[in-house]
Design an enzyme around this catalytic site. Structure first.
Site, short mmCIF file in Angstrom:
data_model
loop_
_atom_site.label_atom_id
_atom_site.label_comp_id
_atom_site.label_asym_id
_atom_site.label_seq_id
_atom_site.Cartn_x
_atom_site.Cartn_y
_atom_site.Cartn_z
N ARG A 236 6.58 5.04 -4.06
CA ARG A 236 7.81 5.27 -3.32
C ARG A 236 7.67 4.68 -1.93
NH1 ARG A 236 10.46 6.07 -6.86
NH2 ARG A 236 11.79 7.80 -7.46
N GLU A 265 14.61 1.13 1.73
CA GLU A 265 15.26 0.27 0.74
C GLU A 265 16.71 0.70 0.50
OE1 GLU A 265 12.34 1.22 -2.45
OE2 GLU A 265 14.07 1.96 -3.59
N HIS A 283 12.48 -2.63 -6.46
CA HIS A 283 12.38 -1.33 -7.15
C HIS A 283 12.73 -1.49 -8.65
CE1 HIS A 283 12.66 3.30 -6.45
NE2 HIS A 283 12.21 3.04 -7.67
C1 DGY Z 1 11.66 6.62 -10.89
O1 DGY Z 1 11.97 6.93 -12.05
O2 DGY Z 1 11.37 7.47 -10.05
C2 DGY Z 1 11.65 5.18 -10.56
O3 DGY Z 1 11.25 4.96 -9.27
C3 DGY Z 1 13.02 4.56 -10.82
O4 DGY Z 1 13.93 4.95 -9.89
#
Ligand code: DGY
Length: 318
Positions: A236, A265, A283
């Site tokens: 993240r 982002e 992402h």
């Molecule tokens: C998640 O599933 O958390 C991925 O980052 C996709 O958003």
């Protein structure tokens, strides 16, 4: 009367088809994200909400949605949802674990190999017309085979990344709150974060974002990494201090990075954009058709279970 469901994104036809018989659906049919004000206005009369990681679900949203009873996020991560506020209001929350593990592990490897072997950097150089001759020292990268891989967060995706490392005959180090059950099978050694950063040739971050992991990798941690090391963030934005990383990459330590997630982002730190030694993706860690359909379908299955009064398959709220 069917419960009212708001979906903040266009979803796959087959997933929508599962939901339509059971919900009165309103969804975002445009390419643009709804503004916060628009989202709050649209959710006001809804019983259920289907969101993605960029939709913040907090006390303000809950206050604007008095009938809301369930939030299903089409993601495994749920740091964009205030679980305490949802629990206090009795709103159920679900996520989408497991269905994205293998696709995300593949992407971690794609970024690791791109960054370590300078794939994106040399491609940009080639496209710009700079390739005039072959040379022994052109775009020398870092070895993966028999190198040491450090995995920060040995959950389901971390384990999938570690399994792939066996093909490269890598030594695997990892950090985790508790020893991984499959540690022996993976041939992995659990160490402290500082040790991992000092010993690993390549570091992959797969921890969930929380106040405890905010800027887990900052200036001090980056300085511990080996000069030729690679850093991959598939976790993240916010787990890495992006500004500190840009400074460290400019100074060549670590040598390269592969980033799929960013602090603000979709906006990126311009300093990162200006650097050649970083592979950047928007992402897309879980972005294969089967994985993304699986995520959307699992979110839908949770909503359908809610509508039928059944236990929710992947509930994260208490
Ligand atoms: C998640 O599933 O958390 C991925 O980052 C996709 O958003």
């Amino acid at each position: 009367m069917k419960p009212k469901l708001l979906i903040t994104r266009q979803i796959f036809d087959e997933v929508l088809a599962r939901l339509l018989p059971h919900f009165e659906v309103e969804s975002n049919q445009t390419d643009a994200e709804w503004s916060r004000a628009e989202l709050l206005a649209r959710v006001a009369d809804k019983d259920a909400l289907f969101v993605v990681t960029s939709d913040r679900v907090d006390a303000d949203l809950l206050a604007a949605a008095p009938r809301l009873a369930i939030v299903a996020t089409g993601s495994v991560g749920f740091n964009h949802i205030d679980l305490n506020a949802c629990t206090a209001r009795g709103v159920l929350v679900t996520n989408t674990p497991d269905v994205l593990n293998e696709a995300t592990a593949d992407m971690a490897w794609a970024l690791l190999m791109s960054a370590a072997r300078r794939v994106c950097e040399s491609e940009h150089w080639l496209r710009a017309g700079h390739w005039k001759r072959w040379a022994f020292d052109q775009f020398l990268g870092a070895d993966l085979w028999r190198s040491t891989l450090g995995i920060v967060g040995m959950g389901r995706i971390g384990s999938a990344i570690a399994r792939r490392a066996r093909g490269f005959e890598m030594k695997v180090l990892y950090t985790n709150r508790s020893p991984a059950a499959n540690e022996g099978e993976l041939g992995a050694e659990r160490v402290a974060l500082t040790q991992l950063l000092e010993r690993a040739d390549h570091v992959v971050l797969v921890v969930p974002y929380s106040p405890a992991t905010h800027h887990l990798i900052g200036e001090r941690e980056l300085a511990l990494m080996k000069p030729g090391a690679t850093l991959v963030n598939i976790a993240r934005g916010g787990v890495v201090d992006d500004a500190a990383l840009a400074r460290a990459l400019r100074a060549g330590r670590p040598a390269a990075a592969g980033l799929d997630v960013f602090e603000n982002e979709p906006a990126l730190d311009p300093a990162l954009l200006a650097l050649p030694n970083v592979a950047l993706t928007p992402h897309i860690g879980s972005a294969t058709r089967s994985s993304r359909v699986g995520m959307a379908m699992l979110a839908a299955e949770n909503l359908l279970a809610f509508a039928a009064g059944n236990p929710l398959p992947t509930r994260v709220s208490r």
